[in-house]
Design a protein around this motif. Structure first.
Motif, PDB file in Angstrom:
ATOM      1  N   GLY A 160       0.806  -1.220   0.000  1.00 46.65           N
ATOM      2  CA  GLY A 160       0.000   0.000   0.000  1.00 46.65           C
ATOM      3  C   GLY A 160       0.834   1.263   0.000  1.00 46.65           C
ATOM      4  O   GLY A 160       0.383   2.311  -0.450  1.00 46.65           O
ATOM      5  N   HIS A 161       2.065   1.166   0.487  1.00 45.21           N
ATOM      6  CA  HIS A 161       2.871   2.374   0.624  1.00 45.21           C
ATOM      7  C   HIS A 161       3.980   2.463  -0.421  1.00 45.21           C
ATOM      8  O   HIS A 161       4.938   3.218  -0.279  1.00 45.21           O
ATOM      9  N   CYS A 175      -1.721   9.854   1.644  1.00 43.77           N
ATOM     10  CA  CYS A 175      -1.933   8.655   2.470  1.00 43.77           C
ATOM     11  C   CYS A 175      -1.733   9.002   3.945  1.00 43.77           C
ATOM     12  O   CYS A 175      -0.953   9.901   4.283  1.00 43.77           O
ATOM     13  N   CYS A 214      -0.004   7.459   5.907  1.00 42.93           N
ATOM     14  CA  CYS A 214       1.378   7.145   6.291  1.00 42.93           C
ATOM     15  C   CYS A 214       2.315   8.331   6.080  1.00 42.93           C
ATOM     16  O   CYS A 214       3.475   8.278   6.474  1.00 42.93           O
ATOM     17  N   PHE A 274       2.985   9.574   2.950  1.00 44.43           N
ATOM     18  CA  PHE A 274       3.364   9.626   1.536  1.00 44.43           C
ATOM     19  C   PHE A 274       2.237  10.244   0.717  1.00 44.43           C
ATOM     20  O   PHE A 274       1.071  10.176   1.090  1.00 44.43           O
ATOM     21  N   ASP A 317       0.884   7.162  -3.042  1.00 43.29           N
ATOM     22  CA  ASP A 317       1.161   5.722  -2.953  1.00 43.29           C
ATOM     23  C   ASP A 317      -0.116   4.943  -3.284  1.00 43.29           C
ATOM     24  O   ASP A 317      -1.181   5.539  -3.522  1.00 43.29           O
TER      25      ASP A 317
HETATM   26 ZN   LIG Z   1       0.913   5.135   2.524  1.00 35.71          ZN
END
Ligand SMILES: [Zn+2]
Length: 346
Positions: free
Chosen positions: A182-183, A201, A203, A205, A208
């Motif tokens: 996913g990343h 995202c 996270c 990012f 991604d």
């Molecule tokens: Zn991500």
């Protein structure tokens, strides 16, 4: 369905698979010949919100329940496979920053694999849920030839999970963070419309795979943009979280807005699989998650769109397969059981 028709008793030693989720644990039993003893979902409350102690007891309850349901004596069980959502280490230590399902401070850095092993007094083999589902898809698809093949699986859910399987084994990585598909950041050319904001995202990012190909990506990025293009759409008047969940139903009815959103998701997964093609050149590309439960014409369109957007060389096209991950709700528990069976001599 009558459970008696879908449950068998073991004819050999067995392993148990336990899939830990935010609300439920799902359990299964796999015998030494590779046969699952239950054909349906067997769930118990997971009690993860009550903290680690309650959750480990809930896993022990799920373990006892599945043995009783299948009339399996404890003495036949050689190991337990456990999977949970991540992020966690390769050995089942929950991230020191916690995780979506494990947000209490007592969960941070908690060794759920070790705690269950101590509680049950037998070996516990750990995988994150994406890796477990990837392993199950691989073994279900290739059967006795599993060790001769590699695969990559993308599981579209709240996030984008999955895993990389090489020669029948999950690729774990040095820090246990391999297969975080996913990343992976993907080229956005050909995925986004002109002027569409770059998806973000959770996270940290931008652009991604999960920022596009997940329920969270629909809610935070794709749907807010596409509603500006379809301002009169019925979902425009719904709260965004409700609208995001309702979108698949519209996709099944070939609604133009929904097809635009899911088309972008399929393209993003195609870009991811193109990267995989140049990394491990897998034999199979698996797609799982909610889409597997969608109407057949819709899920076939989605899989075809993924395939059309995966750039393979002619030599790769000749040998690669695209397929759906089977048994969506049971894939985690079954993959955890497969991992345990491989560890103790299957
Ligand atoms: Zn991500």
């Amino acid at each position: 369905m009558d459970q008696a028709e879908t449950v068998r008793t073991p004819s050999s030693w067995v392993v148990v698979g336990l899939d830990n989720g935010g609300t439920c644990n799902n359990a299964t039993v796999l015998d030494a010949t590779g046969q699952f003893l239950v054909n349906n979902l067997v769930e118990n409350p997971s009690r993860v919100l009550d903290g680690p102690e309650s959750a480990v007891e809930a896993l022990a309850d799920a373990f006892a329940n599945i043995l009783e349901l299948t009339s399996t004596p404890l003495s036949l069980v050689r190991a337990v496979g456990l999977d949970t959502p991540g992020p966690a280490s390769a050995h089942g230590v929950i991230s020191s920053k916690g995780a979506t399902n494990f947000n209490q401070v007592s969960w941070h850095g908690f060794d759920i694999r070790g705690a269950l092993e101590t509680r049950l007094g037998m070996p516990v083999v750990y995988n994150n849920d994406g890796n477990a589902a990837a392993l199950y898809a691989h073994h279900q698809h290739f059967g006795a030839d599993a060790a001769a093949h590699s695969s990559v699986a993308a599981i579209v859910g709240t996030g984008l999970g999955g895993g990389v399987v090489e020669a029948g084994q999950v690729v774990r990585g040095a820090a246990g963070m391999a297969g975080e598909l996913g990343h992976v950041q993907i080229p956005l050319h050909g995925v986004l419309e002109d002027g569409q904001p770059v998806p973000q995202c959770n996270c940290g990012f931008a652009g991604d795979v999960e920022s596009i190909a997940s329920l969270t990506g629909i809610r935070n990025n794709l749907l807010p943009y596409w509603l500006t293009r379809f301002p009169d759409h019925p979902l425009a008047s719904e709260p965004i979280a409700t609208a995001a969940k309702a979108l698949r139903g519209y996709g099944e009815k070939e609604d133009a807005l929904a097809i635009a959103v899911f088309g972008q998701q399929a393209k993003a997964i195609g870009k991811l699989f193109t990267i995989a093609a140049n990394f491990t050149d897998p034999s199979a590309y698996f797609l799982g998650g909610g889409v597997v439960e969608a109407a057949p014409h819709f899920r076939q369109w989605f899989l075809n769109t993924v395939r059309e957007n995966t750039d393979l060389r002619d030599e790769q096209k000749a040998v690669a397969t695209f397929a759906l991950v089977p048994d969506r709700d049971m894939a985690g528990a079954r993959g955890a059981a497969v991992a345990a069976l491989k560890t103790v001599g299957g």
